[in-house]
Design an enzyme around this catalytic site. Structure first.
Site, mmCIF file in Angstrom:
data_model
loop_
_atom_site.group_PDB
_atom_site.id
_atom_site.type_symbol
_atom_site.label_atom_id
_atom_site.label_comp_id
_atom_site.label_asym_id
_atom_site.label_seq_id
_atom_site.Cartn_x
_atom_site.Cartn_y
_atom_site.Cartn_z
ATOM 1 N N ALA A 66 0.879 -1.174 0.000
ATOM 2 C CA ALA A 66 0.000 0.000 0.000
ATOM 3 C C ALA A 66 0.913 1.218 0.000
ATOM 4 O O ALA A 66 2.066 1.144 0.450
ATOM 5 C CB ALA A 66 -0.866 -0.014 1.247
ATOM 6 N N GLY A 112 0.428 -4.931 0.919
ATOM 7 C CA GLY A 112 -0.767 -4.959 0.062
ATOM 8 C C GLY A 112 -0.529 -5.678 -1.264
ATOM 9 O O GLY A 112 -1.477 -6.206 -1.853
ATOM 10 N N GLU A 115 -0.885 -9.227 -0.432
ATOM 11 C CA GLU A 115 -2.305 -9.434 -0.121
ATOM 12 C C GLU A 115 -3.137 -9.513 -1.401
ATOM 13 O O GLU A 115 -4.068 -10.305 -1.502
ATOM 14 C CB GLU A 115 -2.801 -8.310 0.798
ATOM 15 C CG GLU A 115 -2.209 -8.434 2.204
ATOM 16 C CD GLU A 115 -2.584 -7.258 3.101
ATOM 17 O OE1 GLU A 115 -2.135 -6.128 2.821
ATOM 18 O OE2 GLU A 115 -3.329 -7.468 4.071
ATOM 19 N N GLU A 135 4.314 -5.257 7.421
ATOM 20 C CA GLU A 135 3.527 -4.288 8.202
ATOM 21 C C GLU A 135 3.977 -4.151 9.650
ATOM 22 O O GLU A 135 3.921 -3.063 10.225
ATOM 23 C CB GLU A 135 2.033 -4.657 8.173
ATOM 24 C CG GLU A 135 1.337 -4.312 6.861
ATOM 25 C CD GLU A 135 1.485 -5.374 5.792
ATOM 26 O OE1 GLU A 135 2.296 -6.318 5.965
ATOM 27 O OE2 GLU A 135 0.789 -5.266 4.771
#
Ligand code: COA
Length: 259
Positions: A66, A112, A115, A135
């Site tokens: 992200a 992300g 993910e 993260e």
């Protein structure tokens, strides 16, 4: 539809979606998530598309996570909304997509990015790919489904190790853990994804869609996967593709599900 951060190429029933923010290693900012979400809505309804391949532009990154610069000053309620919106707009949409989605991991798939790859139904990686959920090094946990999908794919004990250590793993490690299905040289990655796609597309699209729903049902709270399987199995008896598949078998010919 015009995209700034996505390239879309359609051929032979396959839509190739390339996430393209190379200067930021294809990090998922808000706009890219919106564009992917809109592309998925469009491709779901496009009868010329039977399967999706998602990859990243360039040779270095699939998606490096992200976009950290967009949430660095968020408070708890903004953080919660970021995760909830992302899951709803993109990650769940990929996982529940009615057509098979193959992630072609061409480099870094972090946070992300991993993910997103884990939300896809099948993953192939290039030999240079590196995967991880960093993260915890940012004082966070994954928020786009990573805690759930990593444990589903590689098992709880290994998932805890990946999460706690916030490290990066090689494509070979990911292969040995069952996180990716195949590892190939980078210049063969898209061809490998395409040939897998072609193999899948010899079979019924309606049955592939039902397969996605049935397998996913087993991972949803309050849903009995076996009951969903029974219902979908029954529904397929009413489809033209069931008729074609069984007729072809009885007539000793190959089924043609593209008619
Ligand atoms: N969010 C925002 N920007 C990112 C990013 C991310 N997740 N990942 C990379 N970028 C940007 C960098 O800030 C840099 O931008 P700049 O040139 O304007 O400074 C550019 O992409 C290139 O990255 P850089 O770090 O210079 O490349 P590198 O080869 O030295 O390192 C990584 C590659 C992947 C190891 C490193 O970029 C990284 O650790 N990224 C963050 C990974 C992460 O924690 N993801 C999880 C987010 S929840």
């Amino acid at each position: 539809m015009n995209f700034n951060n996505l390239l879309l190429e359609k051929s032979e029933g396959i839509a190739l979606l390339t996430i393209s923010r190379p200067e930021k290693l294809n990090a998922l900012n808000k706009q890219t998530i919106e564009e992917l979400s809109a592309a998925l809505d469009m491709l779901r309804e496009d009868p010329s598309v039977r399967l999706l391949v998602i990859t990243g532009s360039g040779e270095k990154a699939f998606v490096a996570g992200a976009d950290i610069s967009e949430f660095a000053d968020f408070n708890p309620s903004q953080g919660k909304a970021l995760a909830a919106e992302g899951q709803q707009k993109l990650f769940d949409k990929v996982a529940r997509f009615s057509k098979p989605v193959i992630a072609a991991i061409n480099g870094f798939a972090l946070g992300g990015g991993l993910e997103l790859a884990m939300a896809a139904h099948v993953r192939v990686a290039s030999e240079n790919a590196k995967m991880g959920l960093p993260e915890l090094s940012l004082g966070l946990i994954p928020g786009y489904g990573g805690t759930q999908r990593l444990a589903e794919l590689i098992g709880k004990g290994r998932a805890f190790e990946w999460l706690f250590s916030a490290g990066m793993w090689s494509a070979q490690d990911a292969l040995s853990y069952g996180l990716v299905n195949h590892v190939v040289p980078q210049n063969e990655l898209i061809d490998t994804a395409r040939s897998l796609a072609k193999k899948f597309m010899k079979n019924s699209s309606m049955a592939m869609s039902a397969t996605i729903q049935a397998v996913n049902a087993g991972y949803e709270d309050g849903v009995n996967g076996y009951t969903i399987e029974v219902n979908l199995f029954g529904q397929l008896f009413g489809t033209p593709e069931f008729k074609e598949g069984t007729e072809a078998f009885l007539q000793k010919r190959k089924p043609d599900f593209n008619r």
